[in-house]
Design an enzyme around this catalytic site. Sequence first.
Site, PDB file in Angstrom:
ATOM      1  CD  GLU A 196       8.446 -30.974  16.015  1.00 64.83           C
ATOM      2  OE1 GLU A 196       7.656 -30.103  15.598  1.00 64.83           O
ATOM      3  OE2 GLU A 196       8.790 -31.069  17.205  1.00 64.83           O
ATOM      4  CD  GLU A 270      13.080 -29.173  18.040  1.00 64.52           C
ATOM      5  OE1 GLU A 270      12.092 -28.682  18.624  1.00 64.52           O
ATOM      6  OE2 GLU A 270      13.273 -29.082  16.822  1.00 64.52           O
TER       7      GLU A 270
END
Length: 631
Positions: A196, A270
Amino acid sequence: MRRERRRRLALLGLLGLTLLLLSRTRLGRIVPLRMFIHRTGLQAENSQFLLEDKPITILGGSMHYFRVPVAHWRDRMRKMKACGLNTLTTYVPWNLHEPRRGKFDFSGILDLGVFLEVAAEVGLWVILRPGPYICSEWDLGGLPSWLLRDKNMQLRTTYRGFTEATEAYFDELIPKVIWHQYSKGGPIIAVQVENEYGSYAKDANYMEFIKTALVSRGIEELLLTSDNKDGLSAGTIEGVLATINFQKIEPVLFSYLDSIQSNKPVLVMEYWTGWFDHWGGDHHVFDVDQMISTVSDVLIKGASINLYMFHGGTNFGFMSGALHFHEYRSDVTSYDYDAPLTEAGDYTSKYYKLRDLLSKYHVDPLPPVPPLIPKATYGAVELKRCLSLWDVLASTGEPIRSEEPINMENLPVNDGNGQSYGYTLYEAVIYGGGKFHTRGNVRDRAQVFVSTQSVGSVDYKNQELDIPEVPGYRKLQILVENCGRVNYGNKLDTQRKGLVGDVFLRDVPLRNFKIYSLDMNQTFINGLNSQHWSDLSEGKWGPTFYQGALRVNSQPQDTFLRMKGWKKGVVFLNGKNLGRYWDIGPQETLYVPGSWLWPGVNEITIFEEYKAGESLYTVDSSFLGRTQYVD
Ligand SMILES: *[C@@H]1O[C@H](CO)[C@@H](O)[C@H](O)[C@H]1NC(C)=O
């Protein structure tokens, strides 16, 4: 002819001997024949993933080896397989693997090589997420706290102090995983570059640095980046597949991803099956039918998916992280996550409904669901004795002396690595009383004592308290707890703990400290046995260690400690840190893996900060607190 055959036999023998030697040395337990294997790994050249040139859909689930007792790794993976998953995804926690600079640990629950082999045996592919930053509700997002000894440190950038440490770590880590890559006959089909980064994006050169650090050390499989929608545009790099993270599907998500990289397979890296909990909040749950309908939508679109988490496990020790946006909130010990398998690996309705759904994506019937792992109750812990923290300090050797406060990470302990986790006690002599003020320099909370009598607590919100006016000199003791470093957001560089600056009495900064580093590691807890303990009739208040015996039969099973009546502290089983408890909840039980219990008598040590409970007992199911639906 015969000579020719003999020569061939001799050559074969030599080859065998070489392989044997190799298998006993550098390659460890890895099948040495992998040296001669070359398979075509995962490809993402157009809208469909190909593995060995055959189209595949990744049906993945996250499970972190460092959050699950080794004895249960295979069980959890078989449950994944029986649910219809074909891929396991794991992070790699740098802070556990390199607890001191240059001192590495890949043993026991950190034996990534064994974990990867078990995955291969169970028949799961693996997506490896080596970080170095992993977020994951894990202290400092998995980065070692000793990095913060450098006051100019810029984590997750190409700042030299960070890149050099990362390279030294990858020099140890990556050679341990390259033989587990798919192309070499192992289970790893893809490797994630950082984590991320688009939400952080402080350095435009950083992602290329991490990519090169992986590839130059022999990572050959497909590379991925992983971002939520907001970070996606800043998180991608050339030649690396972008993937997306979310909980609720928005119609624009897929077209947005397509606008960033077209004609590529879609992987939801995710898909959040639940959510984590913080102290003082509720236990989060995410609706099972909403989860199933979203997974179904993703699959109908022809996309691949990884469930984060499929099995959350436990933040054993002091490893849980925190968030600090408008308010500092630290995460609880359990990482149950309301995932398809519970913290202790049991089935939920999410598991069964997911299995029904995923069975439609398999030609053959799914393997049968493995039997439940039995849980036990072992009655009460026989509490026997107690030992005040003040008595421990008197015999832990010389404290550190410093005119000004020193933060945990910069304390001269642990061979120049500072203190990473736990508590630090700062003691100074004061005259009289008045207003004590922290000016925000206590990280994260502290109980304050005058001559060992508690005068109150301070934290981010409550920064002052009154010290009763008594003429004369007294000791002021500040017991600071590191409640967990932030694991997400842009405050990573400021996660130093303990006293990070001056604290004041009547507006005058305190000086001349005695500092006690209390990281409460296993050596420290076991060392307490040589101290002079008192029997419990003395009924101590204040920070105290309590010890008792937990008797189990010859085949220890998983159980839970119910912390009813206890206020705040940490529990150790045979010296191993099971995690924190706190009566503000939500979590009320601590998971005790059966494989960590010895047949017979086990030693339970509790560090309680305020006041002991009347008793302590085991139960056969967890209680994670009042629930709240994730919105
Ligand atoms: C454990 O803590 C003690 C101090 O209590 C310290 O001397 C020791 O080096 C620590 N051990 C490890 C492995 O960190």
